[in-house]
Design an enzyme around this catalytic site. Structure first.
Site, PDB file in Angstrom:
ATOM      1  N   SER A   8      18.008  35.702  23.750  1.00 55.21           N
ATOM      2  CA  SER A   8      18.006  35.864  22.300  1.00 55.21           C
ATOM      3  C   SER A   8      18.374  37.286  21.903  1.00 55.21           C
ATOM      4  CB  SER A   8      16.628  35.539  21.728  1.00 55.21           C
ATOM      5  OG  SER A   8      16.582  35.990  20.392  1.00 55.21           O
ATOM      6  N   HIS A  33      21.865  33.435  22.416  1.00 60.13           N
ATOM      7  CA  HIS A  33      21.109  32.752  21.360  1.00 60.13           C
ATOM      8  C   HIS A  33      21.034  33.664  20.142  1.00 60.13           C
ATOM      9  CE1 HIS A  33      17.948  29.862  20.081  1.00 60.13           C
ATOM     10  NE2 HIS A  33      17.311  30.905  19.597  1.00 60.13           N
ATOM     11  N   ASP A  35      19.556  34.241  16.531  1.00 59.32           N
ATOM     12  CA  ASP A  35      18.486  33.871  15.609  1.00 59.32           C
ATOM     13  C   ASP A  35      18.783  34.373  14.207  1.00 59.32           C
ATOM     14  OD1 ASP A  35      16.460  32.522  17.229  1.00 59.32           O
ATOM     15  OD2 ASP A  35      16.362  34.403  18.339  1.00 59.32           O
ATOM     16  N   MET A  37      17.744  34.436  10.349  1.00 57.28           N
ATOM     17  CA  MET A  37      16.536  34.235   9.521  1.00 57.28           C
ATOM     18  C   MET A  37      16.802  34.682   8.098  1.00 57.28           C
ATOM     19  SD  MET A  37      13.733  35.818  12.106  1.00 57.28           S
ATOM     20  CE  MET A  37      13.682  35.334  13.837  1.00 57.28           C
ATOM     21  N   HIS A  66      20.807  29.658  16.074  1.00 63.51           N
ATOM     22  CA  HIS A  66      19.539  29.034  15.688  1.00 63.51           C
ATOM     23  C   HIS A  66      19.279  29.430  14.243  1.00 63.51           C
ATOM     24  CE1 HIS A  66      14.851  29.050  16.325  1.00 63.51           C
ATOM     25  NE2 HIS A  66      15.244  28.138  15.466  1.00 63.51           N
ATOM     26  N   MET A  68      17.385  29.649  11.055  1.00 63.55           N
ATOM     27  CA  MET A  68      16.060  29.548  10.424  1.00 63.55           C
ATOM     28  C   MET A  68      16.255  29.868   8.953  1.00 63.55           C
ATOM     29  SD  MET A  68      13.961  31.306  13.522  1.00 63.55           S
ATOM     30  CE  MET A  68      15.448  31.960  14.264  1.00 63.55           C
ATOM     31  N   MET A 137      10.558  24.560  19.597  1.00 61.17           N
ATOM     32  CA  MET A 137       9.973  25.896  19.423  1.00 61.17           C
ATOM     33  C   MET A 137       8.618  25.952  20.116  1.00 61.17           C
ATOM     34  SD  MET A 137      12.199  27.641  17.856  1.00 61.17           S
ATOM     35  CE  MET A 137      11.198  29.132  17.787  1.00 61.17           C
ATOM     36  N   ASP A 175      12.390  27.555  23.192  1.00 61.88           N
ATOM     37  CA  ASP A 175      12.539  28.879  22.593  1.00 61.88           C
ATOM     38  C   ASP A 175      11.185  29.438  22.163  1.00 61.88           C
ATOM     39  OD1 ASP A 175      13.377  31.111  21.173  1.00 61.88           O
ATOM     40  OD2 ASP A 175      14.319  29.979  19.547  1.00 61.88           O
TER      41      ASP A 175
END
Ligand code: DX5
Ligand code: ZN
Length: 223
Positions: A8, A33, A35, A37, A66, A68, A137, A175
């Site tokens: 990540s 990965h 992330d 957000m 990913h 979010m 998760m 994850d």
């Protein structure tokens, strides 16, 4: 089954992004990965489209996004254009999971459906025939460096069982809080895509940490 490591980027040193991505790519890491957000779906803000677009020029790894973010369907095409190869969206973040899956497929990316720790596997059961990946998760999404929630192992087992019973083809990605100490537990439960943030980029010897994960993942492939 082929296993993949997906470090990540949340835990990367952002003053050395290009350099550290090259370190893991040279070590043989297949995925990165990403992330994303929005400060609404999760109580944190990370990075987004321009950053992904920027690193796309420097890396040939598979970009595993990913998201979010709320109503992820709004931004699928932009993430795809920026370079995402796999787009994981949270089932809790959209009113229209079917539409979201269709939109990701249309974009040409692989589809991942993601569940938070308190969301039971049954919630995504209706969509499993249509996805390339399920992301489980094992921490509350929002932050790196949290403790692995071992009670999520049964969800991984359930998803692995359904996969075998119904001949589904999805990968099972895990994850949150994965370390060299507990990675065997998630592999034993049936996961084959392993995210690790602080356990790779948080280490002094990033290449060494990545290689140690890769060796364990390889060991499980030949079993
Ligand atoms: C949390 C993120 C994770 C996180 C993993 O919301 O989805 O990818 O960065 O970091 P570690 O491996 O440190 O738990
Ligand atoms: Zn993540």
């Amino acid at each position: 089954m082929t296993n993949y490591l997906s470090p990540s980027m949340l835990s990367i040193d952002f003053t050395k992004v290009g350099e550290q991505l090259k370190i893991i790519e040279d070590a043989g890491v297949p995925y990165i990965h990403l992330d994303v957000m929005d400060g609404v779906f999760v109580p944190n803000i990370s990075f987004g489209i321009p950053v992904i677009q920027g690193i796309r020029k420097t890396s040939n790894m598979v970009f595993d996004a990913h998201l979010m973010i709320v109503d992820p369907e709004r931004y699928i095409d932009q993430f795809r254009k920026a370079g995402a190869d796999i787009i994981n969206f949270h089932v809790e973040a959209t009113k229209d999971p079917v539409g979201c899956i269709a939109k990701i497929k249309e974009s040409g990316a692989k589809v991942g459906i993601t569940v938070k720790p308190n969301t039971p596997a049954e919630v995504i059961r209706p969509y499993l025939q249509d996805v390339d990946m399920v992301l489980v998760m094992t921490v509350e999404p929002g932050f790196g460096g949290q403790k692995f929630m071992a009670e999520q192992l049964s969800k991984i087992r359930t998803l692995a069982k359904w996969k075998a019973e119904c001949s589904f083809s999805y990968d099972i990605q895990v994850d949150g809080g994965i370390t060299l100490e507990n990675v065997r537990e998630v592999l034993d439960a049936g996961a084959n895509v392993i995210v690790a943030g602080s356990a790779v980029f948080g280490k002094e010897d990033i290449a060494g940490a990545a290689k140690a994960f890769l060796n364990i993942l390889k060991e499980y492939e030949v079993r």
